[in-house]
Design a protein around this motif. Sequence first.
Motif, PDB file in Angstrom:
ATOM      1  N   ASP A 109       0.825  -1.222   0.000  1.00 52.29           N
ATOM      2  CA  ASP A 109       0.000   0.000   0.000  1.00 52.29           C
ATOM      3  C   ASP A 109       0.851   1.260   0.000  1.00 52.29           C
ATOM      4  O   ASP A 109       0.329   2.367   0.023  1.00 52.29           O
ATOM      5  CB  ASP A 109      -0.867   0.064   1.269  1.00 52.29           C
ATOM      6  CG  ASP A 109      -1.823  -1.086   1.332  1.00 52.29           C
ATOM      7  OD1 ASP A 109      -2.162  -1.601   0.258  1.00 52.29           O
ATOM      8  OD2 ASP A 109      -2.218  -1.454   2.447  1.00 52.29           O
ATOM      9  N   GLN A 110       2.173   1.082   0.045  1.00 51.07           N
ATOM     10  CA  GLN A 110       3.061   2.226   0.177  1.00 51.07           C
ATOM     11  C   GLN A 110       4.089   2.201  -0.946  1.00 51.07           C
ATOM     12  O   GLN A 110       4.658   1.151  -1.231  1.00 51.07           O
ATOM     13  CB  GLN A 110       3.786   2.170   1.532  1.00 51.07           C
ATOM     14  CG  GLN A 110       2.826   2.138   2.715  1.00 51.07           C
ATOM     15  CD  GLN A 110       3.491   1.641   3.985  1.00 51.07           C
ATOM     16  OE1 GLN A 110       4.595   1.114   3.973  1.00 51.07           O
ATOM     17  NE2 GLN A 110       2.788   1.804   5.099  1.00 51.07           N
ATOM     18  N   THR A 111       4.310   3.339  -1.586  1.00 48.72           N
ATOM     19  CA  THR A 111       5.361   3.382  -2.599  1.00 48.72           C
ATOM     20  C   THR A 111       6.455   4.335  -2.134  1.00 48.72           C
ATOM     21  O   THR A 111       6.183   5.311  -1.430  1.00 48.72           O
ATOM     22  CB  THR A 111       4.839   3.863  -3.973  1.00 48.72           C
ATOM     23  OG1 THR A 111       4.504   5.244  -3.876  1.00 48.72           O
ATOM     24  CG2 THR A 111       3.630   3.064  -4.422  1.00 48.72           C
ATOM     25  N   PHE A 112       7.688   4.028  -2.507  1.00 48.36           N
ATOM     26  CA  PHE A 112       8.818   4.878  -2.155  1.00 48.36           C
ATOM     27  C   PHE A 112       9.602   5.216  -3.418  1.00 48.36           C
ATOM     28  O   PHE A 112       9.864   4.336  -4.247  1.00 48.36           O
ATOM     29  CB  PHE A 112       9.751   4.182  -1.159  1.00 48.36           C
ATOM     30  CG  PHE A 112      11.021   4.968  -0.934  1.00 48.36           C
ATOM     31  CD1 PHE A 112      11.013   6.082  -0.110  1.00 48.36           C
ATOM     32  CD2 PHE A 112      12.199   4.623  -1.581  1.00 48.36           C
ATOM     33  CE1 PHE A 112      12.162   6.836   0.069  1.00 48.36           C
ATOM     34  CE2 PHE A 112      13.359   5.370  -1.404  1.00 48.36           C
ATOM     35  CZ  PHE A 112      13.337   6.476  -0.568  1.00 48.36           C
ATOM     36  N   GLN A 113       9.965   6.489  -3.538  1.00 48.57           N
ATOM     37  CA  GLN A 113      10.736   6.922  -4.699  1.00 48.57           C
ATOM     38  C   GLN A 113      11.716   8.013  -4.263  1.00 48.57           C
ATOM     39  O   GLN A 113      11.328   8.906  -3.484  1.00 48.57           O
ATOM     40  CB  GLN A 113       9.750   7.493  -5.715  1.00 48.57           C
ATOM     41  CG  GLN A 113      10.290   7.676  -7.096  1.00 48.57           C
ATOM     42  CD  GLN A 113       9.302   8.489  -7.962  1.00 48.57           C
ATOM     43  OE1 GLN A 113       8.127   8.652  -7.626  1.00 48.57           O
ATOM     44  NE2 GLN A 113       9.791   9.009  -9.051  1.00 48.57           N
ATOM     45  N   PHE A 114      12.966   7.924  -4.735  1.00 48.94           N
ATOM     46  CA  PHE A 114      13.931   9.000  -4.499  1.00 48.94           C
ATOM     47  C   PHE A 114      13.977   9.856  -5.758  1.00 48.94           C
ATOM     48  O   PHE A 114      13.954   9.313  -6.867  1.00 48.94           O
ATOM     49  CB  PHE A 114      15.318   8.419  -4.210  1.00 48.94           C
ATOM     50  CG  PHE A 114      16.421   9.447  -4.211  1.00 48.94           C
ATOM     51  CD1 PHE A 114      16.518  10.384  -3.193  1.00 48.94           C
ATOM     52  CD2 PHE A 114      17.352   9.484  -5.242  1.00 48.94           C
ATOM     53  CE1 PHE A 114      17.513  11.344  -3.197  1.00 48.94           C
ATOM     54  CE2 PHE A 114      18.366  10.445  -5.250  1.00 48.94           C
ATOM     55  CZ  PHE A 114      18.448  11.371  -4.221  1.00 48.94           C
TER      56      PHE A 114
END
Length: 169
Positions: A109-114
């Motif tokens: 349910d969570q996305t991470f992006q730099f």
Amino acid sequence: MQVSSGDTVLVTGASGGVGTYLIQLLKMVGAHVEALASPPNFDFLKKLGVDDLVDYSADVSTQLANLPHANKVIDAVGRLDLLEAIIAVTRHFDLLSLSTTTFPEHTQDQTFQFANGSIGLNGYKRLLNWLSDGTLQAHVQTILPVEQIKQAQHQLVEEHSHGRILIKF
Ligand SMILES: NC(=O)c1ccc[n+]([C@@H]2O[C@H](COP(=O)([O-])OP(=O)(O)OC[C@H]3O[C@@H](n4cnc5c(N)ncnc54)[C@H](OP(=O)(O)O)[C@@H]3O)[C@@H](O)[C@H]2O)c1
């Protein structure tokens, strides 16, 4: 990350050089903006348009539990413990960080992006137009001559920031 008027966006590092522009841009698209900051900067950030404030030096999870849950997080600090405190409350979200490349603990349910990409020539032109017609304000904390560059560095590290420190040549 796309942001629109239905979004509630939580911003860390809100009072800094990056954060002060970010907040204005988020308010321009009509987002509800929550900011993690230090209390001396609360009035400054309210004037910038922030809807809800959270003191990063106190219990972040408890404060966030009493606010509308953010569905997007933009991180301009990179403190993993802070991000974990946010996650404890805000379970479903997209996280974009400008300050840390790694954030391993997240679910489906969570996305991470730099992000560290250039906004390109057209992006800069648009920002410069908004700055020249006053749509966007540049917040300058202080202007120091280049001879006082050490003092500028100390200020950056030791004082709470509100906008950019400029060096005059
Ligand atoms: N990825 C990219 O393309 C890109 C581009 C530019 C910048 N950055 C990154 O973006 C970040 C912000 O840059 P900036 O120029 O805006 O920095 P800045 O002007 O120094 O602002 C730093 C912000 O972080 C807050 N802060 C400081 N210590 C904190 C802590 N322990 N916990 C929570 N918040 C804290 C400060 O709040 P107080 O002053 O109230 O303490 C301030 O709002 C940096 O990590 C920088 O490397 C990335």
